[in-house]
Design a protein around this motif. Structure first.
Motif, PDB file in Angstrom:
ATOM      1  N   ASP A 196      -9.021   1.735 -29.351  1.00 41.87           N
ATOM      2  CA  ASP A 196      -7.725   2.001 -29.946  1.00 41.87           C
ATOM      3  C   ASP A 196      -6.692   1.073 -29.322  1.00 41.87           C
ATOM      4  OD1 ASP A 196      -8.609   4.099 -31.588  1.00 41.87           O
ATOM      5  OD2 ASP A 196      -8.514   5.510 -29.906  1.00 41.87           O
ATOM      6  N   GLY A 197      -5.502   1.075 -29.891  1.00 42.82           N
ATOM      7  CA  GLY A 197      -4.429   0.268 -29.332  1.00 42.82           C
ATOM      8  C   GLY A 197      -3.539  -0.265 -30.430  1.00 42.82           C
ATOM      9  N   ASP A 198      -2.419  -0.856 -30.021  1.00 45.99           N
ATOM     10  CA  ASP A 198      -1.535  -1.463 -31.005  1.00 45.99           C
ATOM     11  C   ASP A 198      -2.065  -2.834 -31.391  1.00 45.99           C
ATOM     12  OD1 ASP A 198      -0.918  -3.117 -28.845  1.00 45.99           O
ATOM     13  OD2 ASP A 198       1.065  -2.249 -28.514  1.00 45.99           O
ATOM     14  N   ALA A 199      -1.373  -3.488 -32.323  1.00 46.27           N
ATOM     15  CA  ALA A 199      -1.858  -4.766 -32.834  1.00 46.27           C
ATOM     16  C   ALA A 199      -1.964  -5.808 -31.730  1.00 46.27           C
ATOM     17  CB  ALA A 199      -0.939  -5.264 -33.950  1.00 46.27           C
ATOM     18  N   ARG A 200      -1.031  -5.791 -30.786  1.00 46.05           N
ATOM     19  CA  ARG A 200      -1.069  -6.774 -29.697  1.00 46.05           C
ATOM     20  C   ARG A 200      -2.309  -6.574 -28.836  1.00 46.05           C
ATOM     21  NH1 ARG A 200       0.150  -7.337 -24.350  1.00 46.05           N
ATOM     22  NH2 ARG A 200       1.071  -9.351 -23.711  1.00 46.05           N
ATOM     23  N   ALA A 201      -2.582  -5.327 -28.446  1.00 43.46           N
ATOM     24  CA  ALA A 201      -3.741  -5.052 -27.594  1.00 43.46           C
ATOM     25  C   ALA A 201      -5.037  -5.428 -28.303  1.00 43.46           C
ATOM     26  CB  ALA A 201      -3.752  -3.583 -27.192  1.00 43.46           C
ATOM     27  N   LEU A 202      -5.115  -5.144 -29.585  1.00 40.41           N
ATOM     28  CA  LEU A 202      -6.330  -5.463 -30.330  1.00 40.41           C
ATOM     29  C   LEU A 202      -6.497  -6.970 -30.495  1.00 40.41           C
ATOM     30  CD1 LEU A 202      -6.053  -2.641 -32.999  1.00 40.41           C
ATOM     31  CD2 LEU A 202      -7.764  -2.782 -31.170  1.00 40.41           C
ATOM     32  N   ALA A 203      -5.391  -7.678 -30.738  1.00 40.24           N
ATOM     33  CA  ALA A 203      -5.470  -9.133 -30.855  1.00 40.24           C
ATOM     34  C   ALA A 203      -5.897  -9.767 -29.537  1.00 40.24           C
ATOM     35  CB  ALA A 203      -4.131  -9.697 -31.313  1.00 40.24           C
ATOM     36  N   LEU A 204      -5.382  -9.260 -28.429  1.00 38.69           N
ATOM     37  CA  LEU A 204      -5.789  -9.767 -27.119  1.00 38.69           C
ATOM     38  C   LEU A 204      -7.282  -9.542 -26.892  1.00 38.69           C
ATOM     39  CD1 LEU A 204      -2.773  -8.603 -24.923  1.00 38.69           C
ATOM     40  CD2 LEU A 204      -3.508 -10.981 -25.254  1.00 38.69           C
ATOM     41  N   ALA A 205      -7.757  -8.369 -27.265  1.00 33.07           N
ATOM     42  CA  ALA A 205      -9.179  -8.067 -27.081  1.00 33.07           C
ATOM     43  C   ALA A 205     -10.053  -8.957 -27.969  1.00 33.07           C
ATOM     44  CB  ALA A 205      -9.439  -6.595 -27.387  1.00 33.07           C
ATOM     45  N   LEU A 206      -9.617  -9.204 -29.194  1.00 38.15           N
ATOM     46  CA  LEU A 206     -10.364 -10.103 -30.076  1.00 38.15           C
ATOM     47  C   LEU A 206     -10.399 -11.521 -29.514  1.00 38.15           C
ATOM     48  CD1 LEU A 206      -9.270  -9.095 -33.703  1.00 38.15           C
ATOM     49  CD2 LEU A 206     -11.589  -9.024 -32.767  1.00 38.15           C
ATOM     50  N   HIS A 207      -9.262 -11.969 -28.995  1.00 39.48           N
ATOM     51  CA  HIS A 207      -9.221 -13.318 -28.410  1.00 39.48           C
ATOM     52  C   HIS A 207     -10.174 -13.428 -27.218  1.00 39.48           C
ATOM     53  CE1 HIS A 207      -7.879 -17.066 -26.705  1.00 39.48           C
ATOM     54  NE2 HIS A 207      -7.549 -16.441 -25.595  1.00 39.48           N
ATOM     55  N   GLU A 208     -10.211 -12.398 -26.411  1.00 40.83           N
ATOM     56  CA  GLU A 208     -11.112 -12.420 -25.252  1.00 40.83           C
ATOM     57  C   GLU A 208     -12.571 -12.501 -25.692  1.00 40.83           C
ATOM     58  OE1 GLU A 208     -10.125  -8.981 -23.003  1.00 40.83           O
ATOM     59  OE2 GLU A 208      -8.184  -9.770 -22.320  1.00 40.83           O
ATOM     60  N   ARG A 209     -12.892 -11.884 -26.832  1.00 43.18           N
ATOM     61  CA  ARG A 209     -14.263 -11.905 -27.320  1.00 43.18           C
ATOM     62  C   ARG A 209     -14.623 -13.232 -27.971  1.00 43.18           C
ATOM     63  NH1 ARG A 209     -16.379  -6.681 -28.436  1.00 43.18           N
ATOM     64  NH2 ARG A 209     -18.127  -7.741 -29.463  1.00 43.18           N
ATOM     65  N   THR A 210     -13.686 -13.846 -28.694  1.00 50.41           N
ATOM     66  CA  THR A 210     -14.002 -15.031 -29.489  1.00 50.41           C
ATOM     67  C   THR A 210     -13.525 -16.326 -28.857  1.00 50.41           C
ATOM     68  OG1 THR A 210     -11.937 -14.951 -30.751  1.00 50.41           O
ATOM     69  CG2 THR A 210     -13.792 -13.641 -31.579  1.00 50.41           C
ATOM     70  N   ARG A 211     -12.508 -16.252 -27.981  1.00 56.60           N
ATOM     71  CA  ARG A 211     -11.844 -17.415 -27.384  1.00 56.60           C
ATOM     72  C   ARG A 211     -11.120 -18.260 -28.434  1.00 56.60           C
ATOM     73  NH1 ARG A 211     -10.983 -15.035 -23.376  1.00 56.60           N
ATOM     74  NH2 ARG A 211      -9.982 -16.976 -22.647  1.00 56.60           N
ATOM     75  N   GLY A 212     -10.945 -17.727 -29.622  1.00 58.59           N
ATOM     76  CA  GLY A 212     -10.207 -18.433 -30.659  1.00 58.59           C
ATOM     77  C   GLY A 212      -8.900 -17.728 -30.950  1.00 58.59           C
ATOM     78  N   VAL A 213      -8.251 -18.122 -32.036  1.00 61.91           N
ATOM     79  CA  VAL A 213      -7.014 -17.474 -32.463  1.00 61.91           C
ATOM     80  C   VAL A 213      -7.372 -16.126 -33.085  1.00 61.91           C
ATOM     81  CG1 VAL A 213      -4.978 -17.625 -33.930  1.00 61.91           C
ATOM     82  CG2 VAL A 213      -5.912 -19.700 -32.886  1.00 61.91           C
ATOM     83  N   ALA A 214      -6.761 -15.067 -32.591  1.00 64.42           N
ATOM     84  CA  ALA A 214      -6.996 -13.716 -33.104  1.00 64.42           C
ATOM     85  C   ALA A 214      -5.715 -13.226 -33.762  1.00 64.42           C
ATOM     86  CB  ALA A 214      -7.408 -12.776 -31.984  1.00 64.42           C
TER      87      ALA A 214
END
Length: 305
Positions: A196-214
């Protein structure tokens, strides 16, 4: 140049009615038909911004023929792979209360077309030069054990960059394949990450997983983009439209088109936010007026997320 891979195309029909009554009889006031499916929507939005766009899609039947004709009319090159009849998706907008009812057919299996799709993708990448690959929408059964891995290998071999907008298991697999861009909504990100989380937290987590633009969209609350250097929020306050179908696709297509043209992330995000909102002002997925785009671009607010 942008190569859009469209594994789940559709003929998209929007009916505008005065009022939709369950069990009743209604004649539409307006009917809008466009070539659809998320990747084709994104391709149309990118082309409207001036990008050179090519599409690879499995198409069949009269709906498939309509899509081919519409793409040709839009100036979008098509590499069609024969398959069974292409699906139809219907949206009904009721003026009396501003509600949208959506009736979407499931994307049919494309096991008969997947080998041809891969051949077509490889051929397009071999001749296109520097390219952004855009894969958007659901991935129907292909008969292959790892269809996204198949695409990722072709992209890597060509030295291309790729952007993904999908959901569920396909999104979880895509996150393992290092796409340059992942664009999803808040619910899709939370499901794929199991968090769970707000859009910022989720985007940060996606970036950490992909190393690309989330990029994570959150409806009226705006959109957050995170790359290795920035966390940016784009917001267009006070502007809502009654036709949101295709707004996420419009955002992806115009974002990739802007980046392909050399725009920095901040500028591309602002254009994409304006285009997504402009789409919601008129019927038809990934359709927007240039005047609306210019007007709304000046109203987009960018800030650190």
């Amino acid at each position: 140049m942008i190569l859009a891979i469209a594994p789940s195309p559709s003929l998209d029909v929007t009916y505008v009615v005065e009022e939709l009554v369950e069990g009743g009889h209604v004649r539409p006031l307006e009917v809008h038909r466009v070539a659809g499916g998320k990747a084709i929507n994104a391709a149309r939005a990118a082309r409207a911004l001036g990008a050179e766009v090519r599409v690879v899609a499995p198409l069949g039947g009269t709906s498939g023929a309509f899509i081919a004709e519409e793409l040709a009319h839009a100036g979008i090159a098509l590499h069609a792979v024969p398959t069974g009849p292409t699906r139809t998706c219907v949206s009904v907008f009721a003026r009396v209360d501003g509600t949208m009812t959506e009736i979407y057919e499931q994307a049919p299996p494309i096991a008969d077309a997947w080998a041809g799709m891969l051949t077509a993708i490889g051929a397009e990448l071999a001749t296109a030069g520097p390219v952004h690959v855009l894969l958007s929408g659901s991935v129907p059964p292909t008969g292959a054990p790892d269809p996204l891995g198949d695409v990722a290998r072709l992209v890597a071999q060509a030295g291309a960059r790729w952007a993904v907008d999908t959901h569920g298991e396909a999104l979880r697999r895509a996150m393992e394949l290092a796409p340059e861009i992942v664009k999803v909504n808040k619910a899709e990100a939370a499901e794929a990450l199991g968090a769970d989380g707000d859009a910022r937290a989720l985007a940060l987590a996606l970036h950490e997983r992909t190393r690309g633009v989330a990029i994570v969209t959150d409806g009226p609350a705006g959109v957050v983009a995170v790359d290795g250097e920035h966390a940016i929020r784009a917001l267009l306050p006070g502007v809502r439209g009654g036709f949101p179908v295709g707004s996420g696709d419009t955002m992806l297509g115009t974002l990739v088109a802007s980046l392909d043209a050399g725009e920095p992330l901040e500028g591309a995000l602002a254009v994409a936010t304006a285009a997504a909102t402009a789409n919601a002002l008129v019927p038809g997925a990934a359709v927007y007026r240039e005047d609306d785009l210019r007007r709304l671009r000046a109203l987009v607010e960018l800030s650190p997320a």
